[in-house]
Design an enzyme around this catalytic site. Structure first.
Site, PDB file in Angstrom:
ATOM      1  N   ASP A 286      77.677   0.438 -70.597  1.00 32.20           N
ATOM      2  CA  ASP A 286      78.868  -0.084 -69.919  1.00 32.20           C
ATOM      3  C   ASP A 286      80.151   0.483 -70.538  1.00 32.20           C
ATOM      4  O   ASP A 286      81.219   0.393 -69.940  1.00 32.20           O
ATOM      5  CB  ASP A 286      78.929  -1.616 -70.044  1.00 32.20           C
ATOM      6  CG  ASP A 286      78.380  -2.334 -68.819  1.00 32.20           C
ATOM      7  OD1 ASP A 286      78.524  -1.798 -67.708  1.00 32.20           O
ATOM      8  OD2 ASP A 286      77.822  -3.431 -68.989  1.00 32.20           O
TER       9      ASP A 286
ATOM     10  N   GLN B 285      74.881  -8.201 -68.105  1.00 34.89           N
ATOM     11  CA  GLN B 285      75.672  -8.443 -66.902  1.00 34.89           C
ATOM     12  C   GLN B 285      76.749  -9.497 -67.171  1.00 34.89           C
ATOM     13  O   GLN B 285      76.465 -10.552 -67.748  1.00 34.89           O
ATOM     14  CB  GLN B 285      74.743  -8.893 -65.765  1.00 34.89           C
ATOM     15  CG  GLN B 285      75.423  -9.071 -64.423  1.00 34.89           C
ATOM     16  CD  GLN B 285      75.939  -7.772 -63.815  1.00 34.89           C
ATOM     17  OE1 GLN B 285      75.367  -6.702 -64.016  1.00 34.89           O
ATOM     18  NE2 GLN B 285      77.030  -7.864 -63.090  1.00 34.89           N
TER      19      GLN B 285
ATOM     20  N   LYS C 253      70.619  -2.380 -59.484  1.00 35.29           N
ATOM     21  CA  LYS C 253      70.563  -1.515 -60.672  1.00 35.29           C
ATOM     22  C   LYS C 253      69.106  -1.190 -61.016  1.00 35.29           C
ATOM     23  O   LYS C 253      68.777  -0.051 -61.357  1.00 35.29           O
ATOM     24  CB  LYS C 253      71.234  -2.207 -61.861  1.00 35.29           C
ATOM     25  CG  LYS C 253      72.752  -2.160 -61.807  1.00 35.29           C
ATOM     26  CD  LYS C 253      73.411  -3.099 -62.814  1.00 35.29           C
ATOM     27  CE  LYS C 253      74.919  -3.131 -62.589  1.00 35.29           C
ATOM     28  NZ  LYS C 253      75.603  -4.173 -63.365  1.00 35.29           N
TER      29      LYS C 253
HETATM   30  N1  GUN Z   1      80.177  -7.377 -63.831  1.00 32.70           N
HETATM   31  C1  GUN Z   1      80.988  -6.778 -62.929  1.00 32.70           C
HETATM   32  N2  GUN Z   1      81.085  -5.460 -63.186  1.00 32.70           N
HETATM   33  C2  GUN Z   1      80.317  -5.224 -64.266  1.00 32.70           C
HETATM   34  C3  GUN Z   1      79.992  -4.052 -65.002  1.00 32.70           C
HETATM   35  O1  GUN Z   1      80.454  -2.950 -64.727  1.00 32.70           O
HETATM   36  N3  GUN Z   1      79.154  -4.232 -66.052  1.00 32.70           N
HETATM   37  C4  GUN Z   1      78.656  -5.438 -66.393  1.00 32.70           C
HETATM   38  N4  GUN Z   1      77.865  -5.509 -67.445  1.00 32.70           N
HETATM   39  N5  GUN Z   1      78.921  -6.539 -65.738  1.00 32.70           N
HETATM   40  C5  GUN Z   1      79.740  -6.430 -64.676  1.00 32.70           C
END
Ligand code: GUN
Length: 296
Positions: free
Chosen positions: A120, A97, A53
């Site tokens: 998100d 996350q 990311k």
């Molecule tokens: N963990 C797995 N997928 C995601 C996501 O799309 N966003 C976040 N913040 N954590 C994750």
């Protein structure tokens, strides 16, 4: 018949290029979109995601802010960090996350994020805005799936769509997005009776159960468009194992009309949509419209 492969890697790259072009425009107006990523603990898969990311953020011309906290971080300290990021005008998007260590209440933390910075799309305000048809930040993975479906099918109106999986991250928002595009939506899950028969009704089948290769070719309606959200590592002979989806690709590819491969299907769309959401959040924070075609 062999299904057409839906190339999420190429489509994701085109989305990222469009985002990068829009970022240049914003920067010319003195706004550099900024994404803050918060990682608590040492989960190895999360570390990989967070690193990719950060790289994608830089490649799009955005500012990246990374916050790594120890696994034993107190909830109050994490909430204090979220509050600081909410107040920081250089930060337009905040991603915490998941999963968080068990002693932290993920709902509490997510709902502490400014909904306008919730890239998100997990905050109850964004979930509610999506469900009621208002402008919202939408979860990245289902948004990526929607972009792939619209690109392939054009209108989704009247299509029978079956979503297998009911998670807050994928299944539920996917169903909302398909409904908003006027598909007829069924959400199936582990307790669904005769799941193969339900899947066989689908013109659009979205698999998001997290069970390796569960959905077989004979569960698929001939010609259907199949979106495989699963990323499962299964043990291989001696090696690190291989990645498979929730769909049994070898048997599905002879039945479906089009299918996303794993890897190279949905995965690359998720990060592209995270960048698109950060761009939208930055534009709206400055009273500008979010660029067309990059939002739901
Ligand atoms: N963990 C797995 N997928 C995601 C996501 O799309 N966003 C976040 N913040 N954590 C994750």
């Amino acid at each position: 018949m062999t299904a057409e492969l839906i190339d999420g890697k190429a489509f994701g790259a085109s989305v990222r290029a469009r985002v990068a072009a829009e970022v240049l425009g914003l920067r010319a107006r003195g706004v550099t979109p900024g994404l803050a990523v918060v990682l608590v603990g040492e989960d190895p898969a999360s570390q990989v995601y967070v690193r990719s990311k950060q790289r994608a953020t830089a490649e799009a011309g955005m500012a990246g802010f990374e916050h790594r906290l120890p696994a034993a971080t107190a909830e109050a300290d994490l909430l204090a960090l979220v509050a600081r990021l909410n107040a920081d005008p250089a930060v337009h998007g905040i991603l915490v996350q998941l999963p968080l260590p068990a002693h932290l209440d993920a709902d509490l933390v997510i709902n502490a994020i400014d909904p306008g910075k919730d890239v998100d799309g997990f905050h109850v305000t964004n979930v509610g805005r999506l469900a009621t048809g208002q402008d919202a930040l939408v979860p990245c993975t289902p948004l990526g799936c929607l972009m792939l479906l619209r690109d392939r099918l054009g209108s989704l109106a009247g299509a029978d769509a079956v979503v297998v999986g009911r998670s807050n991250i994928v299944g539920k928002p996917m169903a909302q997005l398909l409904l908003r595009d006027s598909a007829t939506v069924t959400v199936a899950h582990s307790r669904t009776r005769d799941l193969p028969a339900v899947c066989r009704r689908a013109d659009i089948l979205v698999a998001a159960v997290g069970r390796p290769e569960m959905i077989r070719g004979d569960w698929i309606r001939p010609g259907a468009t199949v979106i495989d959200v699963g990323i499962n590592r299964v043990p291989g002979e001696g090696g690190p194992g291989r990645l498979v989806g929730d769909v049994h690709f070898a048997s599905a590819v002879g039945v479906a009309g089009a299918i996303t491969p794993v890897p190279g299907g949905v995965g690359p769309m998720t990060i592209a949509c995270l960048l698109a959401n950060t761009l939208a959040a930055a534009a709206r924070a400055h009273g500008l419209a979010a660029p067309a075609g990059l939002t739901a």
